[in-house]
Design an enzyme around this catalytic site. Structure first.
Site, mmCIF file in Angstrom:
data_model
loop_
_atom_site.group_PDB
_atom_site.id
_atom_site.type_symbol
_atom_site.label_atom_id
_atom_site.label_comp_id
_atom_site.label_asym_id
_atom_site.label_seq_id
_atom_site.Cartn_x
_atom_site.Cartn_y
_atom_site.Cartn_z
ATOM 1 N N HIS A 233 0.803 -1.223 0.000
ATOM 2 C CA HIS A 233 0.000 0.000 0.000
ATOM 3 C C HIS A 233 0.834 1.269 0.000
ATOM 4 O O HIS A 233 0.338 2.345 -0.308
ATOM 5 C CB HIS A 233 -0.953 0.019 1.203
ATOM 6 C CG HIS A 233 -2.155 -0.844 0.998
ATOM 7 N ND1 HIS A 233 -2.130 -2.194 1.249
ATOM 8 C CD2 HIS A 233 -3.386 -0.571 0.538
ATOM 9 C CE1 HIS A 233 -3.319 -2.710 0.958
ATOM 10 N NE2 HIS A 233 -4.094 -1.736 0.522
ATOM 11 N N GLY A 234 2.083 1.154 0.358
ATOM 12 C CA GLY A 234 2.902 2.357 0.340
ATOM 13 C C GLY A 234 4.261 2.086 0.952
ATOM 14 O O GLY A 234 4.408 1.226 1.818
#
Lengths: 470, 382
Positions: free
Chosen positions: A320-321
């Protein structure tokens, strides 16, 4: 380019639709391919090269894997699979995680290495996962290798799902790539779905998002405001992301593709396990099929299952990041799922459904606060406020935020619930539901959603400039 | 057998088609009155522009700015928000009884800029007091409607601590005649002190401040009855209306208060051009009708009382637009008034004072302009 931009809505989409439908069926993939490349180039023209490289790289590996499998050279087939997976992860790793790695090394050792400031190619997390699903499935013999590079390229760069998912696995649309029958019914359903998605993103997510922005940036927040802000973010991320997925699914359908659903009313879940079956389904199934099960899943004993779950969820978080808070968020869910699967077991499932809903939403809201704040100091301060440490319980600002957004919250709650079973009970009879009147009603709803969405979009760019030419 | 569904497909194509084709065909607007800015023009395509992303950016703002019926779309958005009982719209607050308010949050106050501006005024007065009587140096900070008309604000609306800011300045700039108009304004909220749809004060608001000014500077206050009220328009929708674009918005009146039986004659010169007087009726035909006062803002406005026999003194007025409604009320008290707007005037003020034999100084700002103005520092080294 994003779907909720004027360039997309009033220039790109109408032009592509026009070209696509006036061209003979043979040329339609080419139209989609070129349109998708333009769509991608819009944001960062140079990165089209990475995309083209990926396409050729995965196409070639797919062909080689199929070729060696056919000749019975399983070892060589495996070799090219490994090359392909390493290549994709290499691209993803280089562009997405290099600076993260350098930053982490710096903070651990004080080495002071300079960052590279690599701009993240849009959608790279999505399309690398999509192309890996292709080569892995070719290796597994689930799908035949795509011989037509044009069709394959169309799959890789297909603009509806290119930049924010869903992660469409190759096998889902393999047949439709080479021959699909678009119909007006599909087009209408797709258009409706697209409009719903646009409204979710532009009206609901953006509006409630501004509440989260206001609260998280405010210099003084009370415990009540902090929870209101957390609730706002919880709705924002759902309607933003699922709105985008709806738009992608709708657009796909307007061109004759049928993607799988990506969200299924996740905030109705009664457990965390259920939540993850309903939230970002395409990512969950990707990790399950290509990581969790190959690692042995739950078939190799409890210890191994715990390890597998933690590994998968750490990776999910990281996907997600490139920041440690996402890893924390992933592990948070990993641990919750381990507890649900191995500790609470069936006792949890027998609990009262109301308890299930409260328990799930409490943890989900809390989880989003780990997700939303990349700075651990700010995250800790916000969590402290939520739990009443060093903050007033309630203040005037809270009442103002609430009074401005109470109706919006009510709408958000309603839109988070699957109301279809309720509608089904209304004794219209099947005939009426399939009738032209129902179509007309649907069209009216669609037009209202579009008009209000455009109004909110126009509002975003409306900036009275009062002190200019005063 | 499932029938083909024609209507939804058609409806979608019609809406999108109408707006895209219509947008391209319609003539481009050059200027948006409500936004007070020029709108984007059609960008020119070149490979360089495309590779750098400039073309994409400009095309997006072009399509935004030139959207068919743009202002009407905003009106729809506002209507939806109002239906949802939202009072925080377009960066302004929709208050009660038709009153709109500026939205300035505590976080919006730039403490450093605020301190720098306060210091600048203090420095300026200090340099003046070398050759001027400190009692003839005045400072008038006008509160915004959010402070005075608290009752009309949406309940619990969040605003910066205006009371605190004004008190802070009052305390810091102590070597001058600080004219505190807060109490007199708050005591007369039954009157129209501020416009409903504009951030400025009305002529009545300015008049109340004038009463306080008379008291503080020792001028004779004649009372309201000595003035003639003339309403010049009742169809003013100001800056706050422009932000919100509420179809249901109130209209404001603009009026003047002129001393009855006055024979004073003035010559008004704005940046070297002679004006017909304080009031500019042609501005009532335009959107920003507050420009009725002097026609707007200039770097320098000179008001010479030709009928004066002299001996009344010369006032240097450092000001923002709030002064425009105020100045006509004090004009008779001076031989000459020199209005300087630091946003446009960049000259040497010490020199200016000498050149025009200034006897009095008044600094007049609205508090929200005062905390955010980036030109006031010029006062520090006049």
């Amino acid at each position: 380019m994003v779907f909720s931009s004027f360039v997309f809505l009033f220039a790109f989409l109408p032009l592509v639709l026009l070209l696509y439908y006036i061209c003979p069926a043979k040329l339609r993939n080419l139209v989609l391919l070129l349109a998708s490349l333009l769509f991608y180039a819009w944001g960062e023209p140079v990165y089209v090269l990475i995309m083209l490289f990926s396409t050729v790289f995965d196409y070639t590996n797919g062909r080689l894997i199929a070729h060696f499998k056919k000749k019975g050279a399983a070892g060589k087939a495996k070799l090219f699979l490994v090359i392909d997976v390493c290549g994709n992860l290499g691209i993803l790793g280089f562009f997405k995680y290099t600076d993260f790695l350098i930053g982490t090394v710096n903070s651990l050792t004080g080495a002071g290495l300079s960052l590279l400031y690599i701009a993240l190619p849009i959608g790279i997390s999505f399309y690398t996962f999509q192309t890996m699903s292709y080569t892995i499935d070719v290796y597994r013999g689930v799908v035949p290798a795509q011989k037509n590079i044009l069709n394959f390229a169309t799959y890789v760069v297909l603009f509806p799902q290119l930049i924010a998912g869903p992660i469409v696995q190759y096998k889902t649309i393999a047949d439709e790539l080479s021959g699909r029958r678009g119909s007006l019914t599909d087009f209408g359903e797709g258009a409706f779905r697209f409009s719903v998605g646009l409204a979710k993103k532009v009206i609901l997510a953006n509006q409630i998002g501004s509440l989260w922005t206001a609260i998280s940036q405010s210099s003084q927040i009370s415990t009540a405001s902090a929870w209101l802000g957390a609730a706002a973010y919880t709705f924002q991320i759902y309607f933003d992301f699922s709105g985008y997925s709806d738009m992608a699914i709708g657009l796909g359908r307007m061109f004759g593709f049928h993607f799988l659903e990506n969200f299924h009313f996740p905030y109705m879940s009664k457990s965390i396990t259920e939540f993850w079956r309903r939230w970002h389904i395409s990512l969950g199934s990707w990790f399950r099929e290509y990581v969790y099960i190959p690692l042995g899943g739950n078939r190799k004993g409890a210890k191994r299952q715990i390890f597998n779950l933690l590994a998968v969820w750490m990776l999910t978080g990281l996907w997600h990041g490139a920041s440690w808070n996402f890893v924390l968020w992933g592990l948070y869910y990993g641990i919750l799922l381990i507890l649900e699967k191995l500790v609470f077991g069936s006792r949890g499932r027998r609990a009262h459904p109301v308890f299930g809903h409260i328990y799930t939403m409490f943890l989900v809201v809390l989880g989003w606060m780990l997700f939303a704040q990349t700075d651990f100091g700010e995250m800790a301060a916000y969590l402290k406020t939520m739990f009443g440490v060093g903050a007033p319980l309630i203040d005037g600002n809270f009442w103002y935020y609430l009074s401005c957004n109470a109706v919006l919250f009510a709408v958000l709650v309603l839109c988070s619930i699957d109301l279809r079973p309720l509608f089904a009970r209304i004794p219209f009879g099947k005939g009426l539901r399939e009738s032209a009147a129902a179509d007309l009603a649907k069209s009216v709803v669609m037009i209202v959603l579009l008009v209000v969405s455009f109004a909110f979009l126009a509002g975003d760019s409306y900036n009275p400039f009062l002190y200019f030419r005063f | 057998m499932k029938k083909t569904k024609l209507i939804p497909a058609l409806a979608f194509l019609l809406v999108i088609g109408f707006l895209s084709v219509g947008g391209w065909l319609a003539e481009d607007r050059e200027f948006s009155e409500n936004e007070n800015r020029y709108l984007a023009e059609k960008p020119k395509f070149s490979i360089d522009n495309f590779m750098s992303g400039k073309f994409q950016e400009k095309l997006e703002s072009y399509l935004n700015d030139q959207m068919l019926l743009r202002d009407q779309w905003i009106t729809i958005k506002t209507a939806v928000q109002k239906a949802c009982r939202d009072t925080d719209i377009g960066g302004a607050y929709v208050g009660k009884n038709g009153y709109d308010f500026e939205k300035i949050l505590p976080e919006d106050v730039d403490e450093r800029l605020f301190a720098r501006n306060t210091q600048a005024v203090k420095d300026f007065f200090e340099s003046c007091s070398g050759d001027m009587d400190p009692t003839r140096l005045s400072f008038l900070l006008v509160p915004t409607s959010g402070l005075v008309l608290k009752e009309e604000l949406p309940d619990h609306a969040i605003l910066f601590d205006q009371e605190g800011c004004i008190s802070q300045v009052k305390e810091a700039v102590d070597d001058c005649n600080f004219i505190d108009v807060r109490d007199i304004l708050k005591a007369h909220t039954n009157r129209e002190i501020y416009y409903r749809t504009d951030h400025h004060w009305t002529t009545d608001g300015a008049f109340l401040a004038y009463e306080e000014w008379c008291r503080a500077t020792g001028h004779e206050f004649l009372g309201e009855d000595a003035y003639e009220k003339t309403v010049v328009t009742d169809s003013f929708r100001g800056s706050l209306y422009s932000k919100i674009l509420d179809y249901d918005s109130a209209y404001d009146r603009i009026w003047t208060l002129d001393r009855k039986g006055s024979a004073a004659v003035f010559r008004v010169t704005a940046d070297g051009t002679e004006l017909s007087g304080f009031y500019q009726p042609q501005k009532l035909q335009e959107k920003d009708k507050y420009a009725y006062f002097f026609g707007g803002n200039y770097g320098e406005v000179q008001i010479c009382q030709e009928s004066s026999g002299g001996g009344k003194g010369n006032l240097l007025l450092i000001k923002d637009s709030f002064a425009n409604a105020f100045v006509p009320l004090i004009a008779e008290e001076y031989d000459n008034i020199y209005m300087i707007d630091l946003r446009y005037y960049k000259g040497d003020l010490a020199e200016y004072r000498k050149e025009h034999s200034i006897t009095d100084v008044l600094v007049l700002y609205n508090i929200s302009n005062f905390i955010s103005d980036k030109n006031l520092y010029q006062l520090s080294n006049p």
